[in-house]
Motif scaffolding. Sequence first.
Motif, PDB file in Angstrom:
ATOM      1  N   MET A 266       0.847  -1.169   0.000  1.00  0.00           N
ATOM      2  CA  MET A 266       0.000   0.000   0.000  1.00  0.00           C
ATOM      3  C   MET A 266       0.891   1.230   0.000  1.00  0.00           C
ATOM      4  O   MET A 266       2.021   1.185   0.456  1.00  0.00           O
ATOM      5  CB  MET A 266      -0.937  -0.052   1.200  1.00  0.00           C
ATOM      6  N   THR A 267       0.350   2.320  -0.501  1.00  0.00           N
ATOM      7  CA  THR A 267       1.089   3.572  -0.598  1.00  0.00           C
ATOM      8  C   THR A 267       0.367   4.649   0.195  1.00  0.00           C
ATOM      9  O   THR A 267      -0.848   4.795   0.082  1.00  0.00           O
ATOM     10  CB  THR A 267       1.215   4.004  -2.070  1.00  0.00           C
ATOM     11  N   ILE A 268       1.115   5.384   1.003  1.00  0.00           N
ATOM     12  CA  ILE A 268       0.543   6.485   1.791  1.00  0.00           C
ATOM     13  C   ILE A 268       1.432   7.715   1.646  1.00  0.00           C
ATOM     14  O   ILE A 268       2.580   7.625   1.222  1.00  0.00           O
ATOM     15  CB  ILE A 268       0.388   6.105   3.294  1.00  0.00           C
ATOM     16  N   HIS A 269       0.885   8.866   2.013  1.00  0.00           N
ATOM     17  CA  HIS A 269       1.639  10.116   2.006  1.00  0.00           C
ATOM     18  C   HIS A 269       1.697  10.601   3.448  1.00  0.00           C
ATOM     19  O   HIS A 269       0.667  10.809   4.075  1.00  0.00           O
ATOM     20  CB  HIS A 269       0.940  11.149   1.121  1.00  0.00           C
ATOM     21  N   ILE A 270       2.897  10.777   3.980  1.00  0.00           N
ATOM     22  CA  ILE A 270       3.054  11.269   5.342  1.00  0.00           C
ATOM     23  C   ILE A 270       3.754  12.619   5.298  1.00  0.00           C
ATOM     24  O   ILE A 270       4.734  12.806   4.571  1.00  0.00           O
ATOM     25  CB  ILE A 270       3.796  10.254   6.245  1.00  0.00           C
ATOM     26  N   THR A 271       3.203  13.559   6.037  1.00  0.00           N
ATOM     27  CA  THR A 271       3.725  14.919   6.032  1.00  0.00           C
ATOM     28  C   THR A 271       3.623  15.503   7.436  1.00  0.00           C
ATOM     29  O   THR A 271       3.099  14.877   8.339  1.00  0.00           O
ATOM     30  CB  THR A 271       2.965  15.783   4.994  1.00  0.00           C
ATOM     31  N   GLY A 272       4.133  16.688   7.597  1.00  0.00           N
ATOM     32  CA  GLY A 272       4.088  17.330   8.909  1.00  0.00           C
ATOM     33  C   GLY A 272       5.416  17.207   9.629  1.00  0.00           C
ATOM     34  O   GLY A 272       6.481  17.281   9.015  1.00  0.00           O
ATOM     35  N   LYS A 273       5.334  16.980  10.932  1.00  0.00           N
ATOM     36  CA  LYS A 273       6.525  17.011  11.777  1.00  0.00           C
ATOM     37  C   LYS A 273       7.193  15.645  11.904  1.00  0.00           C
ATOM     38  O   LYS A 273       7.359  15.098  12.987  1.00  0.00           O
ATOM     39  CB  LYS A 273       6.160  17.580  13.143  1.00  0.00           C
ATOM     40  N   VAL A 274       7.596  15.096  10.724  1.00  0.00           N
ATOM     41  CA  VAL A 274       8.395  13.872  10.683  1.00  0.00           C
ATOM     42  C   VAL A 274       9.712  14.216  10.006  1.00  0.00           C
ATOM     43  O   VAL A 274       9.814  15.191   9.275  1.00  0.00           O
ATOM     44  CB  VAL A 274       7.669  12.726   9.937  1.00  0.00           C
ATOM     45  N   ARG A 275      10.725  13.400  10.263  1.00  0.00           N
ATOM     46  CA  ARG A 275      12.068  13.693   9.748  1.00  0.00           C
ATOM     47  C   ARG A 275      12.169  13.589   8.220  1.00  0.00           C
ATOM     48  O   ARG A 275      12.902  14.332   7.595  1.00  0.00           O
ATOM     49  CB  ARG A 275      13.080  12.756  10.395  1.00  0.00           C
ATOM     50  N   ASP A 276      11.452  12.633   7.629  1.00  0.00           N
ATOM     51  CA  ASP A 276      11.573  12.412   6.186  1.00  0.00           C
ATOM     52  C   ASP A 276      10.183  12.246   5.559  1.00  0.00           C
ATOM     53  O   ASP A 276       9.777  11.142   5.202  1.00  0.00           O
ATOM     54  CB  ASP A 276      12.431  11.162   5.944  1.00  0.00           C
ATOM     55  N   PRO A 277       9.421  13.348   5.422  1.00  0.00           N
ATOM     56  CA  PRO A 277       8.071  13.252   4.867  1.00  0.00           C
ATOM     57  C   PRO A 277       8.099  12.843   3.401  1.00  0.00           C
ATOM     58  O   PRO A 277       9.099  13.022   2.712  1.00  0.00           O
ATOM     59  CB  PRO A 277       7.519  14.666   5.030  1.00  0.00           C
ATOM     60  N   GLY A 278       6.986  12.289   2.939  1.00  0.00           N
ATOM     61  CA  GLY A 278       6.882  11.930   1.532  1.00  0.00           C
ATOM     62  C   GLY A 278       5.931  10.778   1.316  1.00  0.00           C
ATOM     63  O   GLY A 278       5.168  10.392   2.194  1.00  0.00           O
TER      64      GLY A 278
END
Length: 136
Positions: free
Chosen positions: A1-13
Amino acid sequence: MTIHITGKVRDPGVLALPIGSRVVDAITAAGGIKKGADPGPLNLARRLVDGEQIIVGLPPPPGSHPITAPATTNILSLNSATPDQLEQLPGVGEVLAQRIIEYRDTHGGFQSVEQLREVSGIGERKYAEIKDKVSP
């Protein structure tokens, strides 16, 4: 599965994760939460849905539904609601909430509200009661 993570994480994408992964797995795959940041209201134990976006430590954009929307939200997202939130819908108890989540997990999420009719236990009357209270 593919997700998009953003915000206050070290390596968003955009990340590819195994089916059955949880929010905490996505945060870990994104290098973890930035020092001093708080994940906010995210349910770290919630299973991910293919194609979703996770916003860590920031309020959701205006007009969007937060991943962990409170049960009092007028429109509940079928693709991100927790079992407890689903149980707030008219006529939905623990068993039916679990069936909705199993359908979501098996089919890669809901593309339309009408797909609720394919969930065992949701007939025309129950569908009519909840269709205006949910979104894909």
